[in-house]
Design an enzyme around this catalytic site. Structure first.
Site, short mmCIF file in Angstrom:
data_model
loop_
_atom_site.label_atom_id
_atom_site.label_comp_id
_atom_site.label_asym_id
_atom_site.label_seq_id
_atom_site.Cartn_x
_atom_site.Cartn_y
_atom_site.Cartn_z
N GLU A 108 -5.78 0.85 108.66
CA GLU A 108 -7.08 1.37 109.06
C GLU A 108 -8.10 1.27 107.93
OE1 GLU A 108 -10.14 3.23 111.30
OE2 GLU A 108 -8.34 2.12 111.81
N HIS B 172 -8.91 -2.39 106.90
CA HIS B 172 -9.83 -2.94 107.90
C HIS B 172 -11.25 -2.48 107.62
CE1 HIS B 172 -11.67 -2.75 112.09
NE2 HIS B 172 -11.54 -4.03 111.83
N HIS C 275 -15.57 -2.50 121.01
CA HIS C 275 -15.39 -2.79 119.59
C HIS C 275 -14.74 -4.16 119.40
CE1 HIS C 275 -15.40 -1.83 115.43
NE2 HIS C 275 -14.10 -1.66 115.30
N HIS D 267 -5.09 -9.25 134.35
CA HIS D 267 -5.18 -10.06 133.13
C HIS D 267 -4.40 -11.38 133.31
CE1 HIS D 267 -5.79 -11.04 128.98
NE2 HIS D 267 -4.50 -10.96 128.67
N HIS E 55 -2.13 -13.91 119.40
CA HIS E 55 -2.72 -14.05 120.73
C HIS E 55 -4.17 -13.59 120.72
CE1 HIS E 55 -2.55 -14.58 125.02
NE2 HIS E 55 -2.81 -13.31 125.27
#
Length: 341
Positions: free
Chosen positions: A70, A73, A135, A247, A308
């Site tokens: 976290e 990032h 986000h 999806h 991915h």
């Protein structure tokens, strides 16, 4: 400005990878406050704080190791924001130069500010799914626009004598829309922890049709739950199954659209540039499908899930750059001396 743009592009790619790593390793709430972590901007002090608190009161705080992805990032994202501000300042200084981009750098500044707010709300609102999805889309948009800005700064491509591919604007635009919608669906799938709800191919487990529930699957605000946050999801199994199945159907639509586009590129392009471009798009699609299948077969291993996520944005960028390339001025095709076109 070109060098800073390339650096920002590389850094933005790193931010997206780190963001996926943070989200998919369930570390999104590793730091429950913002912009610091348990009141510390230094991740090492945050780790010490968590370990000390858990030593006296076991389980009081989350695991200390979840503070690392976290905060790392956030460090990368903050540095990216600074680089984008530098790019915008340079664009204003050089605004009188011919073909100097100004609007795009300024838009990127606004976007990165909004992206910072979304990052804050992701934490303070406890991983609210819509905020998490936005986000992710904001990060993908930032990287894609930086790639477009870099192409413009380097005047890429400068000139292509291949007019026939310009007829593919509509098809390219439709393929781009399909990929964007699929990315949004992927973000919604991840935000609601629906990636592991279907463990069989090609669609889901037997009887999945009986578990379709659109009414609850796409509620973007006002979820009813008695949890302090949205970590690990609040939707029932039927809603998650619906999201996952949609999806997969979206992946099928994207595959058809992109394959059709590639086929048209390879048949209409006269230049090696566009033929190779079509093969690059095809290769990215093949890798993305393989990673999606691997997620199902191997129960979403972290490195596969992160890959991915990243290949999705590469596919998006390739389509945006293709559309830019086919809009470059080209020479009219002259008839051959024998009168044949």
């Amino acid at each position: 400005m070109r060098r800073v743009a390339v650096l920002a592009l590389i850094l933005a790619a790193g931010v997206i990878i780190l963001g996926a790593w943070t989200r998919l390793s369930d570390a999104g709430l590793g730091c429950p406050d913002w912009p610091g972590c348990y009141g510390h901007l230094d991740v090492r002090k945050a780790i010490e704080h968590v370990n000390e608190q858990n030593a006296t009161s076991p389980g009081q705080l989350r695991e200390a190791h979840k503070t690392v992805p976290e905060m790392v990032h956030r460090y990368f994202a903050s540095t990216l924001g600074l680089l984008i501000l530098i790019i915008a300042a340079l664009s204003l200084v050089n605004r009188k130069r011919e073909k100097q981009p100004v609007k795009l750098p300024l838009f990127l500044v606004a976007l990165v500010i909004f992206q910072g707010l979304l990052g804050m709300w992701t934490v303070t609102m406890g991983l609210q799914p819509t905020i998490v999805m936005l986000h992710l889309l904001g990060g993908f948009t930032t990287l894609t626009l930086l790639a477009l800005l870099t192409a413009r700064l380097y005047r890429w491509p400068r000139f292509l004598n291949d007019c026939d591919v310009r007829s593919l604007r509509t098809l390219g635009g439709l393929a781009l829309v399909a990929v964007v919608l699929q990315i949004a669906l992927g973000g919604w799938t991840t935000a609601n922890y629906a990636a592991v709800v279907c463990t069989e191919l090609p669609v889901c487990e037997d009887g999945w049709v009986d578990h379709i529930n659109f009414e609850d699957a796409f509620v973007f605000w006002g979820h009813e739950h008695d949890r302090p946050d949205y970590e690990f999801g609040v939707l029932q199994n039927d809603a998650r199954t619906t999201i996952h199945v949609m999806h997969r159907f979206g992946a099928l639509l994207v595959t058809v659209m992109v394959l059709l586009l590639v086929a048209r590129i390879l048949t209409r392009a006269r230049s090696r540039f566009f033929r190779n471009f079509g093969l690059v798009i095809l290769g990215l699609l093949a890798v993305q499908i393989s990673l999606g299948i691997s997620n199902v077969v191997f129960s979403v291993p972290l490195w596969v899930a992160v890959s991915h996520n990243f290949v999705a944005v590469l596919l998006l960028i390739s389509l945006v750059l293709f559309i830019r390339a086919i809009n470059v001025k080209c020479a009219a095709r002259h008839p051959r001396p024998d009168g044949q076109p």
